[in-house]
Write a protein that holds these residues in place. Structure first.
Motif, PDB file in Angstrom:
ATOM      1  N   UNK A   1      14.115  -8.315 -17.459  1.00 22.03           N
ATOM      2  CA  UNK A   1      13.402  -8.290 -16.127  1.00 22.03           C
ATOM      3  C   UNK A   1      14.191  -8.154 -14.691  1.00 22.03           C
ATOM      4  N   UNK A   2      15.238  -9.649 -14.998  1.00 23.68           N
ATOM      5  CA  UNK A   2      15.952 -10.058 -13.635  1.00 23.68           C
ATOM      6  C   UNK A   2      17.067  -9.119 -13.028  1.00 23.68           C
ATOM      7  N   UNK A   3      17.908  -8.049 -14.155  1.00 33.40           N
ATOM      8  CA  UNK A   3      17.833  -6.986 -13.850  1.00 33.40           C
ATOM      9  C   UNK A   3      17.242  -5.132 -13.472  1.00 33.40           C
ATOM     10  N   UNK A   4      16.145  -5.533 -14.429  1.00 32.78           N
ATOM     11  CA  UNK A   4      15.157  -4.353 -13.843  1.00 32.78           C
ATOM     12  C   UNK A   4      15.404  -5.152 -12.073  1.00 32.78           C
ATOM     13  N   UNK A   5      14.436  -5.809 -11.827  1.00 36.90           N
ATOM     14  CA  UNK A   5      13.718  -6.240 -10.148  1.00 36.90           C
ATOM     15  C   UNK A   5      15.742  -5.982  -9.504  1.00 36.90           C
ATOM     16  N   UNK A   6      16.815  -6.201  -9.793  1.00 42.15           N
ATOM     17  CA  UNK A   6      18.332  -6.330  -8.845  1.00 42.15           C
ATOM     18  C   UNK A   6      18.279  -4.422  -8.556  1.00 42.15           C
ATOM     19  N   UNK A   7      18.848  -4.023  -9.873  1.00 45.05           N
ATOM     20  CA  UNK A   7      18.512  -2.426 -10.411  1.00 45.05           C
ATOM     21  C   UNK A   7      17.394  -2.101  -8.477  1.00 45.05           C
ATOM     22  N   UNK A   8      16.771  -2.039  -8.134  1.00 47.96           N
ATOM     23  CA  UNK A   8      15.261  -1.586  -7.370  1.00 47.96           C
ATOM     24  C   UNK A   8      14.946  -2.784  -6.050  1.00 47.96           C
ATOM     25  N   UNK A   9      16.857  -3.731  -6.013  1.00 45.89           N
ATOM     26  CA  UNK A   9      16.613  -3.768  -4.608  1.00 45.89           C
ATOM     27  C   UNK A   9      16.354  -3.581  -3.685  1.00 45.89           C
ATOM     28  N   UNK A  10      16.280  -3.766  -2.377  1.00 40.76           N
ATOM     29  CA  UNK A  10      16.237  -3.074  -0.968  1.00 40.76           C
ATOM     30  C   UNK A  10      17.869  -3.018  -0.263  1.00 40.76           C
ATOM     31  N   UNK A  11      19.222  -3.808  -0.926  1.00 39.68           N
ATOM     32  CA  UNK A  11      20.561  -3.008  -0.637  1.00 39.68           C
ATOM     33  C   UNK A  11      20.370  -1.751  -1.721  1.00 39.68           C
ATOM     34  N   UNK A  12      19.958  -1.958  -2.682  1.00 39.64           N
ATOM     35  CA  UNK A  12      20.191  -0.386  -3.532  1.00 39.64           C
ATOM     36  C   UNK A  12      19.501   0.716  -3.688  1.00 39.64           C
ATOM     37  N   UNK A  13      18.872   0.273  -1.986  1.00 37.09           N
ATOM     38  CA  UNK A  13      17.932   1.056  -2.421  1.00 37.09           C
ATOM     39  C   UNK A  13      18.837   2.883  -1.066  1.00 37.09           C
ATOM     40  N   UNK A  14      18.313   3.711  -1.077  1.00 35.68           N
ATOM     41  CA  UNK A  14      18.777   5.076  -0.276  1.00 35.68           C
ATOM     42  C   UNK A  14      17.728   6.039   0.500  1.00 35.68           C
ATOM     43  N   UNK A  15      17.425   6.223   1.224  1.00 37.05           N
ATOM     44  CA  UNK A  15      16.804   6.913   1.950  1.00 37.05           C
ATOM     45  C   UNK A  15      16.869   8.782   1.471  1.00 37.05           C
ATOM     46  N   UNK A  16      16.021   9.441   1.146  1.00 38.43           N
ATOM     47  CA  UNK A  16      16.332  10.912   0.904  1.00 38.43           C
ATOM     48  C   UNK A  16      15.717  11.623   1.218  1.00 38.43           C
ATOM     49  N   UNK A  17      15.711  13.101   1.095  1.00 44.43           N
ATOM     50  CA  UNK A  17      14.909  14.157   1.733  1.00 44.43           C
ATOM     51  C   UNK A  17      13.951  13.697   2.529  1.00 44.43           C
ATOM     52  N   UNK A  18      14.673  12.941   3.587  1.00 41.83           N
ATOM     53  CA  UNK A  18      13.761  12.568   4.916  1.00 41.83           C
ATOM     54  C   UNK A  18      13.599  13.754   6.595  1.00 41.83           C
ATOM     55  N   UNK A  19      14.359  15.293   5.938  1.00 44.21           N
ATOM     56  CA  UNK A  19      14.282  16.132   7.068  1.00 44.21           C
ATOM     57  C   UNK A  19      13.356  16.876   6.649  1.00 44.21           C
ATOM     58  N   UNK A  20      13.888  18.616   5.098  1.00 49.13           N
ATOM     59  CA  UNK A  20      12.766  19.335   5.732  1.00 49.13           C
ATOM     60  C   UNK A  20      11.073  19.493   5.514  1.00 49.13           C
ATOM     61  N   UNK A  21      11.232  18.305   5.032  1.00 49.41           N
ATOM     62  CA  UNK A  21       9.126  18.147   4.634  1.00 49.41           C
ATOM     63  C   UNK A  21       8.745  17.304   5.283  1.00 49.41           C
ATOM     64  N   UNK A  22       9.584  16.653   6.741  1.00 51.04           N
ATOM     65  CA  UNK A  22       9.074  16.471   7.391  1.00 51.04           C
ATOM     66  C   UNK A  22       8.223  17.226   8.339  1.00 51.04           C
ATOM     67  N   UNK A  23       6.530  16.703   7.820  1.00 50.38           N
ATOM     68  CA  UNK A  23       6.076  17.118   9.550  1.00 50.38           C
ATOM     69  C   UNK A  23       5.979  17.013  11.072  1.00 50.38           C
ATOM     70  N   UNK A  24       6.826  16.023  10.732  1.00 47.53           N
ATOM     71  CA  UNK A  24       7.505  15.634  12.834  1.00 47.53           C
ATOM     72  C   UNK A  24       8.879  16.112  12.520  1.00 47.53           C
ATOM     73  N   UNK A  25       9.001  16.861  13.810  1.00 49.74           N
ATOM     74  CA  UNK A  25      10.464  17.201  14.067  1.00 49.74           C
ATOM     75  C   UNK A  25      11.030  16.524  15.064  1.00 49.74           C
ATOM     76  N   UNK A  26      12.132  15.660  14.269  1.00 49.39           N
ATOM     77  CA  UNK A  26      12.350  14.727  14.977  1.00 49.39           C
ATOM     78  C   UNK A  26      13.285  14.862  15.112  1.00 49.39           C
TER      79      UNK A  26
END
Length: 311
Positions: free
Chosen positions: A31-56
């Motif tokens: 259970x601890x391994x599973x939680x650690x895998x999804x910890x904040x420091x292991x996250x990548x933001x992905x596909x944040x451009x082409x479907x965004x309704x706000x043209x940033x």
């Protein structure tokens, strides 16, 4: 737009709300391994451009990603975004966000000669940066050839791409976009073929939203993928969509499906410890809203991952 100081502070608090003891000691349980895998420091933001309704603008996009606490992000190098690649990387760098992947769709049997590939690698070389290159052919490619001939041409094309990517100091991975290109046998044949022809190790990217055909046999599929698996991108998953392999993706926020928790446990149990992608990818939705929904859902799922799976 939701980008306000209060919103950013609230969301950052949500993202890092687990007790300090959860991260202060090595995790030794499943259970601890599973939680650690999804910890904040292991996250990548992905596909944040082409479907965004706000043209940033590049600066606005980087600020949005930073407000969520991400330190890693991918870049969707579709042709319309190539002119802003360097500017976007600059804006991310100002906020200490690393571009860890650049995604493109190749179009010919000789990708190294495509202008888009040359432009991407030139920017990266000039900057001295070596993100992974995630590449694919569209599902409309190779319509008029047999499966065997198609695989030969894919191996030749990706061998060509792998060599120029390798010379740039980057790694190449096949982006699993579902359909015939996302079939595990096809991807493994390409990976093995490129290794045989060039001696270069390439990998694969597994997308939950393109992986419904593996819901029934996910542990077995993971076992075959594991030596080559560079990154995994999450999505809400419903069991009723098992075996789906159509053209359109099934995009759902994390925590809204009935099967992503099971798959996330299976991913952790497989021994995978690589990066985890959090996607936007919902047409007509503000990327900020989509990311918030996914991070909120992930927080709920992390709490459930603390407890052993029910028998």
């Amino acid at each position: 737009m939701i980008a306000s100081a209060r919103f950013a502070a609230t969301l950052t608090l949500c993202l890092f709300s687990l007790p300090a003891t959860a991260w202060a000691q090595p995790q030794t349980t499943a259970a601890g391994d599973a939680v650690a895998l999804y910890a904040p420091d292991n996250l990548t933001a992905w596909l944040v451009m082409f479907t965004d309704s706000v043209k940033r603008t590049p600066a606005e996009r980087a600020e949005m990603v930073a407000n969520f606490g991400f330190t890693k992000v991918g870049f969707e190098a579709f042709k319309k975004y190539l002119p802003i690649l360097e500017e976007q990387m600059d804006e991310y760098a100002k906020r200490d966000i690393e571009v860890t992947s650049v995604y493109l769709v190749v179009e010919t049997d000789k990708p190294s000669e495509e202008e888009q590939v040359k432009q991407i690698l030139d920017v990266l070389k000039r900057r001295g940066e070596t993100p992974q290159i995630w590449a694919m052919f569209s599902r409309n490619s190779f319509k008029d050839v047999s499966g065997e001939e198609r695989n030969k041409r894919l191996i030749a094309a990706f061998s060509d791409l792998a060599q120029c990517v390798d010379q740039s100091g980057c790694q190449l991975a096949l982006y699993n976009y579902g359909s015939w290109f996302g079939k595990l046998d096809v991807q493994l044949a390409i990976i093995d073929g490129v290794r045989e022809q060039t001696g270069i190790k390439i990998g694969t990217i597994f997308n939950f939203h393109r992986g419904h055909q593996h819901m029934r046999d996910f542990p077995q599929a993971l076992q075959r993928m594991m030596p080559h698996l560079f990154a995994v991108n999450l999505n809400g998953m419903n069991w009723k969509d098992a075996d789906y392999n159509g053209g359109g993706a099934r995009i759902m926020p994390l925590g809204s499906g009935d099967h992503e928790l099971t798959m996330m446990r299976q991913l952790a149990d497989s021994g995978y410890r690589g990066p985890i992608g959090i996607i936007d990818h919902r047409s007509g939705v503000d990327a900020e809203v989509a990311l918030q929904e996914n991070l909120t859902g992930l927080e709920k799922l992390r709490e459930e991952l603390k407890s052993p799976a029910a028998e």
